[in-house]
Write a protein that holds these residues in place. Structure first.
Motif, PDB file in Angstrom:
ATOM      1  N   GLY A 126       0.830  -1.195   0.000  1.00 22.74           N
ATOM      2  CA  GLY A 126       0.000   0.000   0.000  1.00 22.74           C
ATOM      3  C   GLY A 126       0.864   1.245   0.000  1.00 22.74           C
ATOM      4  O   GLY A 126       1.960   1.283   0.522  1.00 22.74           O
ATOM      5  N   LYS A 127       0.362   2.307  -0.593  1.00 30.49           N
ATOM      6  CA  LYS A 127       1.121   3.541  -0.705  1.00 30.49           C
ATOM      7  C   LYS A 127       0.800   4.446   0.477  1.00 30.49           C
ATOM      8  O   LYS A 127      -0.338   4.660   0.805  1.00 30.49           O
ATOM      9  N   ASP A 128       1.859   4.992   1.073  1.00 30.67           N
ATOM     10  CA  ASP A 128       1.684   5.877   2.209  1.00 30.67           C
ATOM     11  C   ASP A 128       2.776   6.929   2.135  1.00 30.67           C
ATOM     12  O   ASP A 128       3.857   6.677   1.609  1.00 30.67           O
ATOM     13  N   VAL A 129       2.530   8.098   2.675  1.00 29.09           N
ATOM     14  CA  VAL A 129       3.487   9.182   2.541  1.00 29.09           C
ATOM     15  C   VAL A 129       4.842   8.815   3.095  1.00 29.09           C
ATOM     16  O   VAL A 129       5.866   8.996   2.465  1.00 29.09           O
ATOM     17  N   GLU A 130       4.850   8.289   4.376  1.00 28.46           N
ATOM     18  CA  GLU A 130       6.155   7.995   4.926  1.00 28.46           C
ATOM     19  C   GLU A 130       6.772   6.733   4.374  1.00 28.46           C
ATOM     20  O   GLU A 130       7.959   6.506   4.471  1.00 28.46           O
ATOM     21  N   ARG A 131       5.960   5.832   3.786  1.00 28.98           N
ATOM     22  CA  ARG A 131       6.538   4.647   3.135  1.00 28.98           C
ATOM     23  C   ARG A 131       7.205   5.027   1.812  1.00 28.98           C
ATOM     24  O   ARG A 131       8.216   4.475   1.424  1.00 28.98           O
ATOM     25  N   GLN A 140      19.056  24.332   3.907  1.00 27.59           N
ATOM     26  CA  GLN A 140      18.603  25.240   2.874  1.00 27.59           C
ATOM     27  C   GLN A 140      17.158  25.647   3.115  1.00 27.59           C
ATOM     28  O   GLN A 140      16.338  24.863   3.574  1.00 27.59           O
ATOM     29  N   ASN A 141      16.838  26.908   2.808  1.00 27.37           N
ATOM     30  CA  ASN A 141      15.474  27.390   2.996  1.00 27.37           C
ATOM     31  C   ASN A 141      14.472  26.594   2.177  1.00 27.37           C
ATOM     32  O   ASN A 141      13.332  26.431   2.568  1.00 27.37           O
ATOM     33  N   GLU A 142      14.916  26.107   1.009  1.00 25.20           N
ATOM     34  CA  GLU A 142      13.993  25.406   0.128  1.00 25.20           C
ATOM     35  C   GLU A 142      13.551  24.054   0.695  1.00 25.20           C
ATOM     36  O   GLU A 142      12.602  23.459   0.206  1.00 25.20           O
ATOM     37  N   SER A 143      14.230  23.597   1.762  1.00 25.22           N
ATOM     38  CA  SER A 143      13.958  22.258   2.255  1.00 25.22           C
ATOM     39  C   SER A 143      12.963  22.219   3.395  1.00 25.22           C
ATOM     40  O   SER A 143      12.718  21.153   3.945  1.00 25.22           O
ATOM     41  N   ILE A 144      12.401  23.363   3.793  1.00 29.41           N
ATOM     42  CA  ILE A 144      11.582  23.369   5.009  1.00 29.41           C
ATOM     43  C   ILE A 144      10.087  23.368   4.732  1.00 29.41           C
ATOM     44  O   ILE A 144       9.299  23.434   5.676  1.00 29.41           O
ATOM     45  N   GLY A 145       9.673  23.288   3.457  1.00 31.61           N
ATOM     46  CA  GLY A 145       8.249  23.330   3.150  1.00 31.61           C
ATOM     47  C   GLY A 145       7.462  22.241   3.837  1.00 31.61           C
ATOM     48  O   GLY A 145       6.416  22.494   4.455  1.00 31.61           O
ATOM     49  N   MET A 146       7.946  20.988   3.769  1.00 30.02           N
ATOM     50  CA  MET A 146       7.235  19.887   4.406  1.00 30.02           C
ATOM     51  C   MET A 146       7.300  19.984   5.925  1.00 30.02           C
ATOM     52  O   MET A 146       6.358  19.598   6.625  1.00 30.02           O
ATOM     53  N   VAL A 147       8.415  20.515   6.459  1.00 30.33           N
ATOM     54  CA  VAL A 147       8.512  20.726   7.905  1.00 30.33           C
ATOM     55  C   VAL A 147       7.445  21.712   8.369  1.00 30.33           C
ATOM     56  O   VAL A 147       6.769  21.494   9.384  1.00 30.33           O
ATOM     57  N   LEU A 148       7.262  22.794   7.608  1.00 27.97           N
ATOM     58  CA  LEU A 148       6.258  23.791   7.980  1.00 27.97           C
ATOM     59  C   LEU A 148       4.845  23.216   7.881  1.00 27.97           C
ATOM     60  O   LEU A 148       4.000  23.473   8.749  1.00 27.97           O
ATOM     61  N   LEU A 149       4.587  22.442   6.834  1.00 29.44           N
ATOM     62  CA  LEU A 149       3.267  21.824   6.686  1.00 29.44           C
ATOM     63  C   LEU A 149       3.007  20.855   7.833  1.00 29.44           C
ATOM     64  O   LEU A 149       1.914  20.856   8.435  1.00 29.44           O
ATOM     65  N   PHE A 201      -1.130  13.577   4.892  1.00 26.48           N
ATOM     66  CA  PHE A 201      -0.276  14.190   3.879  1.00 26.48           C
ATOM     67  C   PHE A 201       1.113  14.550   4.384  1.00 26.48           C
ATOM     68  O   PHE A 201       1.892  15.150   3.646  1.00 26.48           O
ATOM     69  N   VAL A 202       1.419  14.216   5.631  1.00 23.88           N
ATOM     70  CA  VAL A 202       2.736  14.545   6.174  1.00 23.88           C
ATOM     71  C   VAL A 202       3.423  13.269   6.651  1.00 23.88           C
ATOM     72  O   VAL A 202       2.764  12.284   6.980  1.00 23.88           O
ATOM     73  N   PRO A 203       4.751  13.272   6.697  1.00 32.78           N
ATOM     74  CA  PRO A 203       5.478  12.069   7.100  1.00 32.78           C
ATOM     75  C   PRO A 203       5.486  11.873   8.605  1.00 32.78           C
ATOM     76  O   PRO A 203       5.290  12.813   9.381  1.00 32.78           O
ATOM     77  N   GLU A 204       5.706  10.637   9.012  1.00 27.94           N
ATOM     78  CA  GLU A 204       5.893  10.307  10.419  1.00 27.94           C
ATOM     79  C   GLU A 204       7.252  10.827  10.876  1.00 27.94           C
ATOM     80  O   GLU A 204       8.128  11.139  10.062  1.00 27.94           O
ATOM     81  N   SER A 205       7.440  10.924  12.179  1.00 24.54           N
ATOM     82  CA  SER A 205       8.733  11.321  12.730  1.00 24.54           C
ATOM     83  C   SER A 205       9.820  10.345  12.274  1.00 24.54           C
ATOM     84  O   SER A 205       9.727   9.136  12.550  1.00 24.54           O
ATOM     85  N   PRO A 206      10.858  10.826  11.579  1.00 23.76           N
ATOM     86  CA  PRO A 206      11.925   9.912  11.131  1.00 23.76           C
ATOM     87  C   PRO A 206      12.611   9.207  12.303  1.00 23.76           C
ATOM     88  O   PRO A 206      12.974   8.037  12.193  1.00 23.76           O
ATOM     89  N   ARG A 207      12.773   9.914  13.406  1.00 21.80           N
ATOM     90  CA  ARG A 207      13.455   9.299  14.551  1.00 21.80           C
ATOM     91  C   ARG A 207      12.630   8.153  15.130  1.00 21.80           C
ATOM     92  O   ARG A 207      13.180   7.145  15.571  1.00 21.80           O
ATOM     93  N   TRP A 208      11.313   8.314  15.156  1.00 21.35           N
ATOM     94  CA  TRP A 208      10.487   7.208  15.644  1.00 21.35           C
ATOM     95  C   TRP A 208      10.543   6.028  14.675  1.00 21.35           C
ATOM     96  O   TRP A 208      10.637   4.877  15.100  1.00 21.35           O
ATOM     97  N   LEU A 240      11.191  15.607   4.445  1.00 21.50           N
ATOM     98  CA  LEU A 240      11.265  16.735   5.365  1.00 21.50           C
ATOM     99  C   LEU A 240      12.396  17.692   5.012  1.00 21.50           C
ATOM    100  O   LEU A 240      12.286  18.897   5.232  1.00 21.50           O
ATOM    101  N   ARG A 241      13.478  17.167   4.471  1.00 24.31           N
ATOM    102  CA  ARG A 241      14.633  18.024   4.174  1.00 24.31           C
ATOM    103  C   ARG A 241      14.651  18.538   2.735  1.00 24.31           C
ATOM    104  O   ARG A 241      15.429  19.423   2.412  1.00 24.31           O
ATOM    105  N   GLY A 242      13.789  17.996   1.876  1.00 26.16           N
ATOM    106  CA  GLY A 242      13.738  18.435   0.490  1.00 26.16           C
ATOM    107  C   GLY A 242      14.347  17.412  -0.442  1.00 26.16           C
ATOM    108  O   GLY A 242      15.305  16.717  -0.072  1.00 26.16           O
TER     109      GLY A 242
END
Length: 490
Positions: free
Chosen positions: A4-9, A42-51, A220-227, A244-246
């Motif tokens: 199955g397709k999932d954002v964090e997968r 880089q500033n361009e890499s924070i879009g998903m972090v902000l979302l 629509f957002v990823p799970e915590s990478p550390r978890w 998360l980083r772009g």
């Protein structure tokens, strides 16, 4: 593994192709090994972090609405449901009882279901709770709903700052984590203001909206990478961190650092509540618990819950005073969010405590002058100034700072039990302070505020002597600074 397709997968063909290609290295070297990083995101890499942060703080907004709901609805609920003062007092206080239970279980839920899973569970519980309040015809349903909202927001109070801390790049982590407190006070202000316009049942329905947005947003957002790394879902960990980083960011160093740290933690026995008191973790526990104790016993819940009465006794309209209080809280919390990554956590918390000390001294002095019949024309001005200074300085650092630091200092193997303990202490302190405030005020109004001012001074001493600066450090570097043994093994 499931197909199955999932954002964090990230199991789409496009993501797979990206992972099979060498990462494009687009990083800026700003230092050598001395600062422990060598990278600037880089500033361009924070879009998903902000979302992702925006989705998570819907839980913080829900927290604020739950806490603020009872103030503007008191008279209407009592009238419509024919409740006695004692019955309504139970409705108001049972929130804290639910929150204590939520604090005990929130860390375990977040560790078992993941950060997104815990937010989903909390959202569903809060929606059910608000519907119980909306359909209430008596005290039982009303109290059940209020109890459940307390349980739900206690889980939010733990998982939201932890999720933000675990997804954010270190140069933005403090400011983003402070948004948790900003949205809490914004939610409280929203409940108070909107509650004066619409009836209490309509406000209960409106209160479900943040939870619905969160339930949709987490898809629509990823799970915590550390978890993900902690539970061994390595492919999903890599895809989530890349998102998360772009797409063009080099994540190899950060991946290696996280994986090495997780490997070290996995070599340790499974964490239990007793592990919090082992030598390698005790400093983090002292910091986390100590910050929550001084945050609460500086009197914020007493001052906040009874601010309208203070304004009235000072000769100021309670509605105007409370709205001014709420707006000031939102504005200053936003300033604190901007300063958290510029001045550092320690400085901001100490400045905040110093300002709260001044506010308490002014409020205590106003009551003392009133009791002695001196400078009566000045008493209202001094009282209102003291309360507003107090809340302004609380909002700039002491409100958000302890939560930001809590989300950073616990190693991931005990973050669940450690976070639960800290949230439990916070909510227990909140209940004690709000319960004892009126008794203390009867004993001595000036003495109450002078007592709170003494706690503010204790806060400055505690932070200066015990609390480390975490600004600009990765979570792994923070652990190394707290425990030299870990530094050698990571």
């Amino acid at each position: 593994m499931e197909q199955g397709k999932d954002v964090e997968r990230g199991e789409t063909s496009s993501n797979q192709e990206e992972l099979e290609q060498p990462f494009i290295r687009r990083r800026k070297v700003v230092a050598h090994e001395d600062d422990g990083s060598g990278k600037e995101f880089q500033n361009e890499s924070i879009g998903m972090v902000l979302l992702s942060t925006g989705v998570a703080v819907c839980g913080s907004f829900q927290f604020g609405i739950c806490v603020g709901y009872s103030a503007p609805t008191q008279s209407a609920i009592r009238k419509d449901l024919n409740l006695s003062l004692a019955e309504y007092s139970m409705f108001g206080s049972i929130l804290s009882i639910g929150a204590v239970l939520g604090a005990i279980t929130s860390g375990k839920i977040a560790d078992f279901l993941g950060r997104k899973g815990a937010m989903r569970v909390s959202s569903v519980i809060c929606i059910v709770a608000w519907l119980a309040i909306y359909f209430s015809q008596g005290a039982l349903s009303l109290d059940t709903g209020r109890f459940l909202t307390g349980y739900g927001i206690a889980a939010f109070s733990y998982v939201v700052p932890v999720f933000i801390a675990e997804i954010a790049p270190k140069n933005l982590r403090g400011g983003l984590a402070t948004l948790n407190q900003l949205f809490i006070v914004t939610g409280g202000s929203f409940a108070f203001i909107v509650g004066t316009i619409i009836n209490w049942r309509a406000l209960a329905l409106v209160a479900t909206v943040p939870c619905l947005i969160l339930l949709l947003g987490v898809c629509f957002v990823p799970e915590s990478p550390r978890w993900l790394a902690k539970v061994g879902r390595d492919k999903e960990f890599e895809v989530a961190l890349q998102k998360l980083r772009g797409n063009n960011a080099d994540i190899s160093d950060e991946m290696t650092e996280i994986q090495e740290y997780i490997a070290t933690l996995n070599s340790l026995p499974k964490a239990s509540i007793l592990d919090l008191f082992q030598s390698r973790n005790i400093l983090a526990v002292i910091i986390g618990v100590g910050l929550m104790v001084v945050q609460q016993f500086a009197g914020i819940n007493g001052v906040q819950f009874y601010a309208s009465e203070t304004f009235e006794s000072a000769g100021v309209s309670s509605k105007i005073g409370t709205i001014a209080y709420a707006c000031l809280q939102v504005a200053i919390t936003l300033v604190g969010a901007l300063l958290m990554d510029k001045t550092g956590r320690r400085v901001l918390v100490m400045v905040s405590a110093a300002g709260m000390f001044v506010g308490c001294m002014l409020a205590g002095t106003s009551f003392s002058l009133k009791g002695q019949g001196l400078l009566l024309d000045w008493v209202p001005i001094i009282a209102v100034s003291g309360v507003l200074i107090y809340v302004a300085f609380f909002s700039i650092g002491m409100g958000a700072g302890p939560w930001v630091i809590m989300s950073e200092i616990f190693p991931i193997d005990i973050k669940g039990v450690g976070g639960s303990l800290v949230v439990l202490v916070n909510w227990s302190g909140a209940w004690i302070v709000s319960y004892t405030y009126n008794f203390l005020m009867r004993w001595s109004s000036p003495g109450t505020y002078f007592l709170y001012s003494a706690v503010c001074l204790l806060t400055i001493l505690f932070v200066a002597k015990i609390v480390p600066e975490t600004r600009g450090k990765t979570l792994e570097e923070i652990q190394a600074s707290l425990n030299p043994d870990r530094r050698q093994s990571i």
